[in-house]
Write a protein that holds these residues in place. Structure first.
Motif, PDB file in Angstrom:
ATOM      1  N   VAL A  26      36.917 -31.473 -83.614  1.00 11.08           N
ATOM      2  CA  VAL A  26      35.554 -31.884 -83.296  1.00 11.08           C
ATOM      3  C   VAL A  26      35.181 -31.399 -81.894  1.00 11.08           C
ATOM      4  O   VAL A  26      35.983 -31.492 -80.955  1.00 11.08           O
ATOM      5  CB  VAL A  26      35.412 -33.412 -83.386  1.00 11.08           C
ATOM      6  N   VAL A  27      33.956 -30.891 -81.736  1.00  9.54           N
ATOM      7  CA  VAL A  27      33.494 -30.371 -80.453  1.00  9.54           C
ATOM      8  C   VAL A  27      32.161 -31.023 -80.087  1.00  9.54           C
ATOM      9  O   VAL A  27      31.229 -31.035 -80.890  1.00  9.54           O
ATOM     10  CB  VAL A  27      33.312 -28.836 -80.489  1.00  9.54           C
ATOM     11  N   ARG A  28      32.083 -31.570 -78.864  1.00  7.50           N
ATOM     12  CA  ARG A  28      30.818 -32.031 -78.278  1.00  7.50           C
ATOM     13  C   ARG A  28      30.429 -31.024 -77.207  1.00  7.50           C
ATOM     14  O   ARG A  28      31.245 -30.686 -76.345  1.00  7.50           O
ATOM     15  CB  ARG A  28      30.967 -33.396 -77.610  1.00  7.50           C
ATOM     16  N   THR A  29      29.192 -30.573 -77.218  1.00  3.94           N
ATOM     17  CA  THR A  29      28.735 -29.603 -76.220  1.00  3.94           C
ATOM     18  C   THR A  29      27.460 -30.108 -75.558  1.00  3.94           C
ATOM     19  O   THR A  29      26.524 -30.529 -76.242  1.00  3.94           O
ATOM     20  CB  THR A  29      28.463 -28.227 -76.858  1.00  3.94           C
ATOM     21  N   PHE A  30      27.443 -30.074 -74.238  1.00  2.00           N
ATOM     22  CA  PHE A  30      26.244 -30.427 -73.475  1.00  2.00           C
ATOM     23  C   PHE A  30      25.800 -29.211 -72.676  1.00  2.00           C
ATOM     24  O   PHE A  30      26.551 -28.697 -71.852  1.00  2.00           O
ATOM     25  CB  PHE A  30      26.517 -31.575 -72.502  1.00  2.00           C
ATOM     26  N   ARG A  31      24.591 -28.759 -72.892  1.00  2.00           N
ATOM     27  CA  ARG A  31      23.989 -27.703 -72.080  1.00  2.00           C
ATOM     28  C   ARG A  31      22.934 -28.361 -71.194  1.00  2.00           C
ATOM     29  O   ARG A  31      21.891 -28.799 -71.676  1.00  2.00           O
ATOM     30  CB  ARG A  31      23.385 -26.604 -72.960  1.00  2.00           C
ATOM     31  N   PHE A  32      23.227 -28.453 -69.916  1.00  2.00           N
ATOM     32  CA  PHE A  32      22.384 -29.197 -68.992  1.00  2.00           C
ATOM     33  C   PHE A  32      21.124 -28.415 -68.605  1.00  2.00           C
ATOM     34  O   PHE A  32      21.073 -27.189 -68.740  1.00  2.00           O
ATOM     35  CB  PHE A  32      23.180 -29.556 -67.737  1.00  2.00           C
ATOM     36  N   GLN A  33      20.137 -29.121 -68.085  1.00  2.00           N
ATOM     37  CA  GLN A  33      18.930 -28.496 -67.569  1.00  2.00           C
ATOM     38  C   GLN A  33      19.307 -27.516 -66.453  1.00  2.00           C
ATOM     39  O   GLN A  33      20.182 -27.800 -65.641  1.00  2.00           O
ATOM     40  CB  GLN A  33      17.970 -29.559 -67.027  1.00  2.00           C
ATOM     41  N   SER A  34      18.637 -26.370 -66.427  1.00  2.00           N
ATOM     42  CA  SER A  34      19.020 -25.311 -65.491  1.00  2.00           C
ATOM     43  C   SER A  34      17.860 -24.818 -64.637  1.00  2.00           C
ATOM     44  O   SER A  34      17.927 -23.735 -64.069  1.00  2.00           O
ATOM     45  CB  SER A  34      19.624 -24.128 -66.261  1.00  2.00           C
ATOM     46  N   TRP A  49      26.874 -31.293 -81.766  1.00  2.00           N
ATOM     47  CA  TRP A  49      28.166 -31.585 -82.387  1.00  2.00           C
ATOM     48  C   TRP A  49      28.552 -30.440 -83.314  1.00  2.00           C
ATOM     49  O   TRP A  49      27.723 -29.928 -84.060  1.00  2.00           O
ATOM     50  CB  TRP A  49      28.080 -32.878 -83.193  1.00  2.00           C
ATOM     51  N   SER A  50      29.822 -30.059 -83.260  1.00  2.00           N
ATOM     52  CA  SER A  50      30.276 -28.963 -84.104  1.00  2.00           C
ATOM     53  C   SER A  50      31.789 -29.072 -84.283  1.00  2.00           C
ATOM     54  O   SER A  50      32.386 -30.109 -83.990  1.00  2.00           O
ATOM     55  CB  SER A  50      29.885 -27.613 -83.498  1.00  2.00           C
ATOM     56  N   CYS A  51      32.379 -27.986 -84.761  1.00  2.00           N
ATOM     57  CA  CYS A  51      33.826 -27.916 -84.986  1.00  2.00           C
ATOM     58  C   CYS A  51      34.331 -26.574 -84.479  1.00  2.00           C
ATOM     59  O   CYS A  51      33.596 -25.573 -84.508  1.00  2.00           O
ATOM     60  CB  CYS A  51      34.164 -28.043 -86.478  1.00  2.00           C
ATOM     61  N   THR A  52      35.562 -26.533 -84.040  1.00  2.00           N
ATOM     62  CA  THR A  52      36.134 -25.267 -83.606  1.00  2.00           C
ATOM     63  C   THR A  52      36.138 -24.295 -84.782  1.00  2.00           C
ATOM     64  O   THR A  52      36.499 -24.643 -85.906  1.00  2.00           O
ATOM     65  CB  THR A  52      37.567 -25.459 -83.086  1.00  2.00           C
ATOM     66  N   GLY A  53      35.703 -23.079 -84.507  1.00  2.00           N
ATOM     67  CA  GLY A  53      35.576 -22.072 -85.551  1.00  2.00           C
ATOM     68  C   GLY A  53      34.216 -22.061 -86.211  1.00  2.00           C
ATOM     69  O   GLY A  53      33.928 -21.164 -87.018  1.00  2.00           O
ATOM     70  N   TYR A  54      33.373 -23.060 -85.884  1.00  2.00           N
ATOM     71  CA  TYR A  54      32.046 -23.157 -86.505  1.00  2.00           C
ATOM     72  C   TYR A  54      30.967 -23.417 -85.450  1.00  2.00           C
ATOM     73  O   TYR A  54      29.917 -23.972 -85.765  1.00  2.00           O
ATOM     74  CB  TYR A  54      32.020 -24.290 -87.535  1.00  2.00           C
TER      75      TYR A  54
END
Length: 662
Positions: free
Chosen positions: A367-375, A344-349
């Motif tokens: 508000v930003v949700r980011t998912f980095r999936f298994q690769s 979880w983060s924010c735009t600009g941060y």
């Protein structure tokens, strides 16, 4: 006039606070600290299930989750009894839950034993404990009253009074103030593996919209095939328009897609984000929605980007068709953070990521949700019994584990235009926001997760791999040029920003024609629904959210069609009880990482989104009907209407009396 005005004021106030009283409770601290139920996760322990046992095992796993949900609802409804008798919860809720779980676990072991080696040690995982959420310090749940699995929770104390904290949220089970953190106070914590010769530096983007057409359901076809409300919380869906509990592999392949490139029929889904603002959505009294603590206004994302990235140490290979990946753990609050992957983060941060807190963003930041999936992929299976062991995260240096090969890494970034909630008054001025969750997970941000099924055309998948391995930037809305290197791995390249899909992709005719029923004519919950199946795109669109408000229209929650035969993934051998898999060391922990539950005789197991069923004791085979709207709201406001008439009559009488006297 006074009587009429009083009726108006009292009734409108009562209606505004109905199902939303939790916000006031956060401010006053006049409620008990919310308890939760900890049960060892059986599904995550089974690393191999024979094909012949899969259907029976999936059904029993769903039943286990339904048992926990029912026990949690009983727990919340028994607050008065628990306060008077601390042993009530153990004797009336926890002990009966253990008995039901033991029966389901026995059937799981029997089903696997008929096809192969009978798993050992499952019986030890039947007992559950009642725990205080310990929300005052924002930490993970801790045991309440010293109960152990062997005691069955009989000695569990009632939830303790906690000044300044409470159950919180419109659904009464979270979030609370301790679940939020000011993003500006978080130190940068994102690290990137150094690129090496032979790595793959390109990116490929797919543009699939933001689910503006309102495609939601509380199913999960990966972990609960054939079970309505298998997730016990609602999901946003983009891409494939036929994803529901009964969708077969062929249904997914034949579906329409919201993606701009029609060669991408993959399905991308995640728990909806809600504002705890008292709004009655259509699922307010339905399983998966309000009856399980998921209440409030569903927010439509402002932006969704889907970027597939390369590997810093090697070339990537093609994803197998119908590969399934779940990232994060929907039960991380009680399971512990071993498989949690929330960001979880924010735009600009976005160089600073929170794992167990929702971000408080400064003015002008989203508000930003980011998912980095298994690769990393094992090279053989498109799924596994616990939906984890067939894929893995890359190591700190970017390499894959032995026996695994690098595949394109899906990076999913979701942006919401929501304001930082007013924590000082419990979100009354500016509402709290939180993701949907299993009821016992209390809407903790650490439980956030994403799901993906690869339904790319073979030719488009080859194009993706070639693009990534040759170091280019490609895909919907991307220029064919070398990618711009970024210091923030969680953000895709600016040149790869997606465009909204054309109108025809959002309103395309379904693969199986169906007649859409107007929202005003939707059937009651006990009537068969004639709405199109969940795979049918809506022709209308929901209003995109404004700052701090979210979408203004009610979501379209599509009913699921008659059960279809679901495909299974081949696996061999008997059931194996596994230990939690570790998250990659490449992700630096954010401040206040959630600690694993402690003080119990059963180690916190690795988790994944485990299936569940509807509100009854048997798995549901019929969909949840869509209800709610202005008609239901108006039924609660009739005293206010009557009061308004009294008020108007009094005013008219006063005016006539005054005129006659003149």
């Amino acid at each position: 006039m006074l009587g009429g005005g009083g009726l108006v004021a009292v009734n409108v106030y009562a209606s505004a606070t109905e199902n939303g009283g939790g916000q006031d409770q956060v401010a006053t601290g006049q409620v008990l600290s919310a308890p939760t139920i900890y049960c060892p996760d059986i599904g995550s322990r089974l690393t191999a299930v024979p094909d012949g046992a899969r259907a029976d095992v999936d059904r029993e796993l769903a039943q286990l989750d339904q048992q926990i949900a029912a026990a949690y609802q009983q727990l919340t409804q028994s607050a008065a009894e628990i306060e008077q008798d601390p042993g009530f919860a153990g004797q009336s809720i926890i002990d009966p839950l253990k008995e039901k779980r033991s029966e389901s676990i026995q059937r799981i072991a029997d089903a696997i034993g008929r096809e192969g080696d009978r798993p050992q040690g499952l019986d030890d995982l039947a007992a559950c404990t009642l725990r205080s959420s310990n929300q005052g310090d924002g930490q993970s749940a801790t045991p309440t009253g010293g109960a152990t699995p062997s005691q069955g929770g009989q000695d569990s104390a009632a939830p303790s009074q906690s000044a300044g904290t409470g159950a919180g949220g419109q659904g009464g089970n979270g979030p609370v103030a301790a679940d939020y953190a000011d993003i500006t106070s978080v130190q940068p914590n994102v690290t990137t593996p150094a690129e090496q010769s032979g790595g793959s530096t390109g990116t490929f983007s797919s543009s699939c919209g933001v689910n503006a057409n309102g495609l939601f359901n509380s199913d999960n076809v990966i972990v609960a095939p054939g079970v309505s409300n298998g997730a016990h919380h609602f999901h946003d869906y983009i891409g494939n328009q036929s994803n529901n509990a009964f969708a077969s592999d062929q249904d997914l392949a034949n579906a329409d897609t919201s993606c701009a490139d029609q060669g991408d029929k993959s399905t991308y889904y995640w728990p909806v984000l809600r504002l705890q603002n008292g709004k009655q959505e259509r699922d307010a009294d339905k399983p998966g929605g309000g009856t399980e603590g998921n209440a409030g206004q569903i927010v439509t994302a402002k932006e969704v980007t889907l970027t597939f990235e390369g590997n810093p140490t090697s070339k990537v290979t093609e994803m197998p068709r119908l590969l399934r990946i779940i990232t994060g753990d929907a039960k991380a609050f009680v399971n512990g953070p071993a498989n949690a992957n929330a960001s979880w983060s924010c735009t600009g941060y976005e160089d600073r990521q929170l794992k167990d807190k929702y971000p408080l963003c400064p003015s002008g930041s989203d508000v930003v949700r980011t998912f980095r999936f298994q690769s990393c992929w094992d090279g053989r299976n498109i799924d596994s019994a616990n939906h984890r062991t067939h894929v893995a995260f890359e190591a700190a240096d970017g390499s894959c584990p032995a026996g695994f090969e690098a595949i394109p890494q899906l990076v999913q970034r979701i942006v919401y235009a929501v304001d930082a909630p007013s924590l000082q008054d419990g979100g009354r001025t500016v509402p709290l926001f939180a993701v949907d969750s299993f009821p016992e997970q209390l809407h903790k941000p650490v439980t956030d997760h994403g799901d993906f099924i690869n339904v790319f055309d073979d030719s488009l998948m080859r194009k993706m791999v070639d693009c990534i391995n040759s170091g280019r930037t490609c895909g919907a809305g991307a220029d064919e040029q070398p990618p711009t290197q970024s210091a923030e791995p969680s953000q895709p390249s600016d040149t790869a920003s997606p465009v909204e899909p054309p109108a025809e992709s959002q309103s395309a005719e379904p693969s199986e024609p169906a007649t859409q029923q107007p929202p005003s004519e939707q059937p009651p919950a006990d009537q068969p629904s004639s709405e199109p199946p969940a795979g049918t795109p809506a022709t209308g669109t929901a209003t995109a959210p404004g700052s701090g408000s979210g979408g203004s229209e009610l979501p379209r929650v599509y009913a699921t069609p008659s059960p279809k035969k679901t495909s299974t993934t081949k696996s061999s051998g008997g059931g194996v009880i596994s230990e939690p898999t570790q998250r990659p060391d490449t992700e630096a922990p954010a401040a206040n990482d959630t600690a694993a539950p402690t003080g119990t005789a059963v180690a916190a197991p690795a988790g994944q989104e485990t299936p569940g069923t509807g509100s009854g004791t048997e798995p549901q085979t019929e969909p949840q009907a869509v209800q709610g709207g202005l008609a239901e709201t108006g039924a609660h406001l009739w005293p206010a209407v009557f009061g308004g008439l009294l008020l108007a009559s009094g005013a008219a009488l006063l005016w006539r009396t005054k005129r006659n006297r003149i």
